[in-house]
Design an enzyme around this catalytic site. Structure first.
Site, PDB file in Angstrom:
ATOM      1  N   LEU A  57       5.287  -0.159  -0.947  1.00 35.64           N
ATOM      2  CA  LEU A  57       6.687   0.212  -0.723  1.00 35.64           C
ATOM      3  C   LEU A  57       6.852   1.455   0.144  1.00 35.64           C
ATOM      4  O   LEU A  57       7.877   1.611   0.807  1.00 35.64           O
ATOM      5  CB  LEU A  57       7.410   0.345  -2.061  1.00 35.64           C
ATOM      6  CG  LEU A  57       7.704  -1.049  -2.660  1.00 35.64           C
ATOM      7  CD1 LEU A  57       8.044  -0.959  -4.143  1.00 35.64           C
ATOM      8  CD2 LEU A  57       8.835  -1.739  -1.906  1.00 35.64           C
ATOM      9  N   ALA A  60       2.326   4.428  -9.315  1.00 39.70           N
ATOM     10  CA  ALA A  60       1.986   3.018  -9.565  1.00 39.70           C
ATOM     11  C   ALA A  60       1.532   2.380  -8.258  1.00 39.70           C
ATOM     12  O   ALA A  60       1.878   2.857  -7.169  1.00 39.70           O
ATOM     13  CB  ALA A  60       3.167   2.254 -10.138  1.00 39.70           C
ATOM     14  N   PHE A  61       0.752   1.306  -8.346  1.00 36.70           N
ATOM     15  CA  PHE A  61       0.206   0.703  -7.127  1.00 36.70           C
ATOM     16  C   PHE A  61       1.296   0.197  -6.193  1.00 36.70           C
ATOM     17  O   PHE A  61       1.050   0.020  -4.997  1.00 36.70           O
ATOM     18  CB  PHE A  61      -0.757  -0.443  -7.485  1.00 36.70           C
ATOM     19  CG  PHE A  61      -0.092  -1.774  -7.660  1.00 36.70           C
ATOM     20  CD1 PHE A  61       0.509  -2.128  -8.851  1.00 36.70           C
ATOM     21  CD2 PHE A  61      -0.051  -2.679  -6.602  1.00 36.70           C
ATOM     22  CE1 PHE A  61       1.135  -3.367  -9.002  1.00 36.70           C
ATOM     23  CE2 PHE A  61       0.568  -3.908  -6.742  1.00 36.70           C
ATOM     24  CZ  PHE A  61       1.168  -4.251  -7.946  1.00 36.70           C
ATOM     25  N   LYS A  62       2.489  -0.006  -6.715  1.00 37.01           N
ATOM     26  CA  LYS A  62       3.575  -0.514  -5.860  1.00 37.01           C
ATOM     27  C   LYS A  62       3.889   0.442  -4.714  1.00 37.01           C
ATOM     28  O   LYS A  62       4.419   0.036  -3.691  1.00 37.01           O
ATOM     29  CB  LYS A  62       4.805  -0.797  -6.702  1.00 37.01           C
ATOM     30  CG  LYS A  62       4.591  -1.995  -7.624  1.00 37.01           C
ATOM     31  CD  LYS A  62       5.829  -2.389  -8.392  1.00 37.01           C
ATOM     32  CE  LYS A  62       5.635  -3.704  -9.116  1.00 37.01           C
ATOM     33  NZ  LYS A  62       4.771  -3.571 -10.304  1.00 37.01           N
ATOM     34  N   ASP A  63       3.535   1.736  -4.874  1.00 38.00           N
ATOM     35  CA  ASP A  63       3.740   2.692  -3.785  1.00 38.00           C
ATOM     36  C   ASP A  63       2.956   2.310  -2.526  1.00 38.00           C
ATOM     37  O   ASP A  63       3.411   2.572  -1.416  1.00 38.00           O
ATOM     38  CB  ASP A  63       3.290   4.095  -4.215  1.00 38.00           C
ATOM     39  CG  ASP A  63       4.215   4.743  -5.237  1.00 38.00           C
ATOM     40  OD1 ASP A  63       5.443   4.515  -5.165  1.00 38.00           O
ATOM     41  OD2 ASP A  63       3.704   5.486  -6.093  1.00 38.00           O
TER      42      ASP A  63
END
Ligand SMILES: *Cc1c(COP(=O)(O)O)cnc(C)c1O
Length: 458
Positions: free
Chosen positions: A113, A107-110
């Site tokens: 994060l 997911a783009f949150k990687d």
């Protein structure tokens, strides 16, 4: 670069302090004291790789980490991505999908994060401090946050999720991580219950200080900062200034695009795509920000009514007038509604709400026409962008880039419903049969606090 709060009571913070503070201590959100102007650098940045561009942008905002160290941390953060240039750009006729889901949890949150984890590790190590992260997740955030800090010596991470209400794949992604500093808590309650427990624990200043609690939710400034890079990167690779269409929940991702535009990257327009949770679409249509009921949709990471990063946008919309902003946020908290009087005049941003049927249709159409599979969040963006193209509103501009926020294999039910195809990914297949580690707790704040204390002692 120094940081200040949107509410006006905090200023002069260095980057590392802003990183560790998360939410500002006056309950506002942290923003840089000035926005750097990069226009004179664009020509030389034109052909940089994603990592090289990140290494140019980060030092403009981070001056309390050694430049060489910062460069290394950036490179290490993106070494875990399985795409040659970290992010992909897939052309579907006049629309481009900016694939941001090639990181470890798909997911783009990687993108944010992984970097946040490296920055925490470095800053805590330098200061000889520890941090205990407490978070609540309805799905994607938990696994991306866990992957960012797994195995670190100075960090323990506790993630609460509502029992039986995250998808089986998402639960596997969180609970099969074997590192001892990772603690998953399945709570007998809803996602709101998890969030309420988190907020109540953080409001207990004594407990928070004693157990060095920190947060990684999307209000953390470093997450926004990391996301600026891909907007800069994609705008430099487009022939003319593109429109970005961003599937939106908490407004963190699209706010990063807004900052990239203010820094001088060539960006024509921002299209904020929402699902049935349309508080933002209503705001851009009417100027009134008013809370509605939360609807469950095919794109659960966007099932949010009150967008926590929207405050940052309003702060700039109000010309950095903290008093006016504070008044607006107080009115909203008291009445569930606040208004700027008329639809925002700014031509830079607009918003569209996309229904369940339209989301499925976008997935079906794209699969039929191109053999390309969209996840339901990206599909919301695709539908919104296509709709705008057909109304010719984008004709004078340089094409549209749809931000691809998740790999379709994370949301197999919706993809099968739309296309009949079961999407897979080796990273997810590898989780099958691995042992799960999780603690079941009742929906009770004292039980959560006691579990934290016990785990940290052990
Ligand atoms: C978190 C998330 C979003 C929403 O991003 P915001 O920054 O909250 O607007 C969209 N799609 C996916 C897949 C996500 O995980």
């Amino acid at each position: 670069m120094k940081y200040k709060s949107t509410r006006g009571q905090v200023s002069g913070l260095g980057f590392s302090d802003a990183l560790l503070m998360g939410l500002a201590s006056d309950n506002g959100l942290l923003v840089p004291e000035t926005i750097p102007d990069v226009r004179s650098r664009l020509a030389e940045w034109q052909n940089l790789s994603f990592v090289e561009l990140a290494q140019e942008i980060m030092p403009l905002f981070i001056d309390d980490i050694e430049p060489e160290t910062l460069k290394r941390l950036v490179a290490e953060s993106y070494a875990s991505f399985d795409h040659d240039d970290v992010v992909g750009m897939e052309q579907l006729d006049e629309l481009t999908i900016l694939e941001l889901f090639h990181g470890p949890t798909l997911a783009f949150k990687d993108v944010a994060l992984q970097l946040l984890g490296k920055l925490f590790e470095h800053v805590l190590g330098e200061r000889g401090q520890r941090l205990n992260i407490l978070g609540a997740t309805s799905g994607d955030t938990g696994s991306a946050a866990i992957d960012g800090v797994r195995g670190q010596r100075n960090v323990d991470i506790f993630i609460m999720y509502p029992k039986g209400r995250v998808s089986p794949l998402q639960e596997l992604q969180m609970t099969t991580v074997a590192d001892e500093n990772v603690h998953c808590i399945e709570l007998e309650g809803s996602f709101d219950d998890c969030q309420n427990i988190m907020k109540t624990v953080f409001a207990d200043a004594e407990y928070k200080a004693k157990y060095q609690l920190g947060a990684v939710n999307s209000v953390n400034w470093a997450r926004v900062l990391a996301q600026i890079v891909y907007y800069g990167y994609a705008s430099l690779r487009s022939e003319r200034s593109p429109t970005f269409c961003v599937p939106t929940g908490n407004f963190g991702n699209v706010f990063a695009a807004y900052l990239a535009q203010r820094m001088g990257f060539p960006i024509h327009h921002l299209l904020v795509a929402t699902n049935d949770n349309d508080i933002l679409a209503r705001f851009f249509a009417t100027g009134s920000y008013s809370r509605g009921d939360v609807h469950q949709t095919l794109s659960p990471a966007m099932d949010i009514q009150v967008a926590s990063n929207f405050e940052r946008f309003l702060f700039y919309y109000f010309d950095q007038d903290s008093q006016r902003l504070t008044q607006f946020m107080q009115d909203f908290a008291a009445n569930g509604e606040a208004s700027i009087g008329a639809p925002p005049a700014e031509a830079l941003m607009s918003s569209v709400a996309v229904s369940r049927e339209q989301t499925l249709q976008a997935m079906r159409d794209v699969h039929q026409q191109y053999g390309y599979v969209l996840d339901p969040h990206t599909a919301v963006g695709y539908y919104a962008a296509k709709n705008r193209e057909q109304n010719n509103e984008a004709s004078s501009a340089g094409g549209t880039v749809v931000v691809g926020t998740a790999h379709p294999a994370k949301f197999p039910e919706a993809v099968v419903e739309a296309t009949g195809v079961l999407p897979t990914h080796p990273t997810l297949q590898a989780l099958d049969g691995l042992p799960m580690r999780r603690q079941s707790l009742p929906c009770d704040i004292d039980a959560v606090k006691a579990y934290l204390v016990e785990s940290l002692a052990g």
